[in-house]
Design a protein around this motif. Structure first.
Motif, PDB file in Angstrom:
ATOM      1  N   LYS A   1       0.850  -1.196   0.000  1.00  0.00           N
ATOM      2  CA  LYS A   1       0.000   0.000   0.000  1.00  0.00           C
ATOM      3  C   LYS A   1       0.880   1.240   0.000  1.00  0.00           C
ATOM      4  O   LYS A   1       2.052   1.193   0.366  1.00  0.00           O
ATOM      5  CB  LYS A   1      -0.912   0.023   1.239  1.00  0.00           C
ATOM      6  CG  LYS A   1      -1.837  -1.175   1.352  1.00  0.00           C
ATOM      7  CD  LYS A   1      -2.848  -1.197   0.239  1.00  0.00           C
ATOM      8  CE  LYS A   1      -3.776  -2.398   0.359  1.00  0.00           C
ATOM      9  NZ  LYS A   1      -4.660  -2.525  -0.788  1.00  0.00           N
TER      10      LYS A   1
ATOM     11  N   TYR B   1      -3.392   3.309   3.793  1.00  0.00           N
ATOM     12  CA  TYR B   1      -2.036   3.736   3.496  1.00  0.00           C
ATOM     13  C   TYR B   1      -1.295   3.877   4.819  1.00  0.00           C
ATOM     14  O   TYR B   1      -1.877   3.702   5.897  1.00  0.00           O
ATOM     15  CB  TYR B   1      -2.008   5.050   2.713  1.00  0.00           C
ATOM     16  CG  TYR B   1      -2.793   6.183   3.318  1.00  0.00           C
ATOM     17  CD1 TYR B   1      -2.311   6.887   4.423  1.00  0.00           C
ATOM     18  CD2 TYR B   1      -4.019   6.562   2.783  1.00  0.00           C
ATOM     19  CE1 TYR B   1      -3.043   7.925   4.980  1.00  0.00           C
ATOM     20  CE2 TYR B   1      -4.744   7.600   3.322  1.00  0.00           C
ATOM     21  CZ  TYR B   1      -4.248   8.284   4.419  1.00  0.00           C
ATOM     22  OH  TYR B   1      -4.968   9.311   4.967  1.00  0.00           O
TER      23      TYR B   1
ATOM     24  N   LEU C   1      -2.523  -4.063   8.129  1.00  0.00           N
ATOM     25  CA  LEU C   1      -1.393  -3.245   7.674  1.00  0.00           C
ATOM     26  C   LEU C   1      -0.253  -3.272   8.685  1.00  0.00           C
ATOM     27  O   LEU C   1       0.916  -3.423   8.312  1.00  0.00           O
ATOM     28  CB  LEU C   1      -1.834  -1.794   7.460  1.00  0.00           C
ATOM     29  CG  LEU C   1      -2.468  -1.437   6.134  1.00  0.00           C
ATOM     30  CD1 LEU C   1      -3.030  -0.021   6.196  1.00  0.00           C
ATOM     31  CD2 LEU C   1      -1.482  -1.567   5.006  1.00  0.00           C
TER      32      LEU C   1
END
Length: 156
Positions: free
Chosen positions: A21, A42, A93
């Motif tokens: 990402k 992100y 993430l």
């Protein structure tokens, strides 16, 4: 002397490779195709301390300790109306980002994922959870990890 911007560039490239990402320093990443901010998910990188003094009398400033805060930002699911970021997405993430400190599975020396900084090697890495946001009403949920990199010039 180890220049901070080269370290930052290496950290950004490593986290982008591990998460798949966008990653940017201190601001929302920009989509180069549109010139507009990318939607989450992100990662944001905030440079923290960068110390170049090894506390020796003959210090030549050939080592450094650089610290970064990575904020893993979740977001709405594309194509799903009224969706919001959630803890699973931000943790997904963060789990990938935590691989920065992963050792090789074969028990070999070093780290499983290279931190590429020209003329510099990273001989030790640390990571610890630093918090995040957890209120679903925010619409964006984050996980935060702080990284510390122990660096030395290689002369290459």
């Amino acid at each position: 002397m180890i220049e901070r911007q080269f370290v930052t560039d290496g950290v950004i490239a490593l986290l982008a490779a591990l998460t798949g990402k966008p990653v940017n320093e201190r601001t929302v990443p920009i989509d180069p195709a549109t010139g507009k901010p990318v939607p989450p998910p992100y990662t944001l990188i905030d440079p923290l301390d960068h110390r170049t003094d090894d506390n020796t009398l003959a210090d030549a400033h050939t080592t450094a300790v650089s610290e970064y805060q990575a904020t893993f930002v979740s977001g709405a699911v594309p194509g799903v109306p009224d969706s919001r970021g959630g803890p699973r997405q931000s943790q997904w993430l963060a789990d990938r980002g935590r691989k920065v400190v992963q050792r090789p599975v074969d028990g070999g020396a070093g780290y499983a994922h290279a931190l590429n900084i020209p003329g510099v090697s990273c001989y030790w890495r640390e990571a610890y959870e630093a918090g995040g946001t957890s209120d679903p009403a925010d619409g964006i949920i984050t996980s935060v990890i702080r990284f510390r990199f122990f660096l030395e010039e290689t002369g290459a």
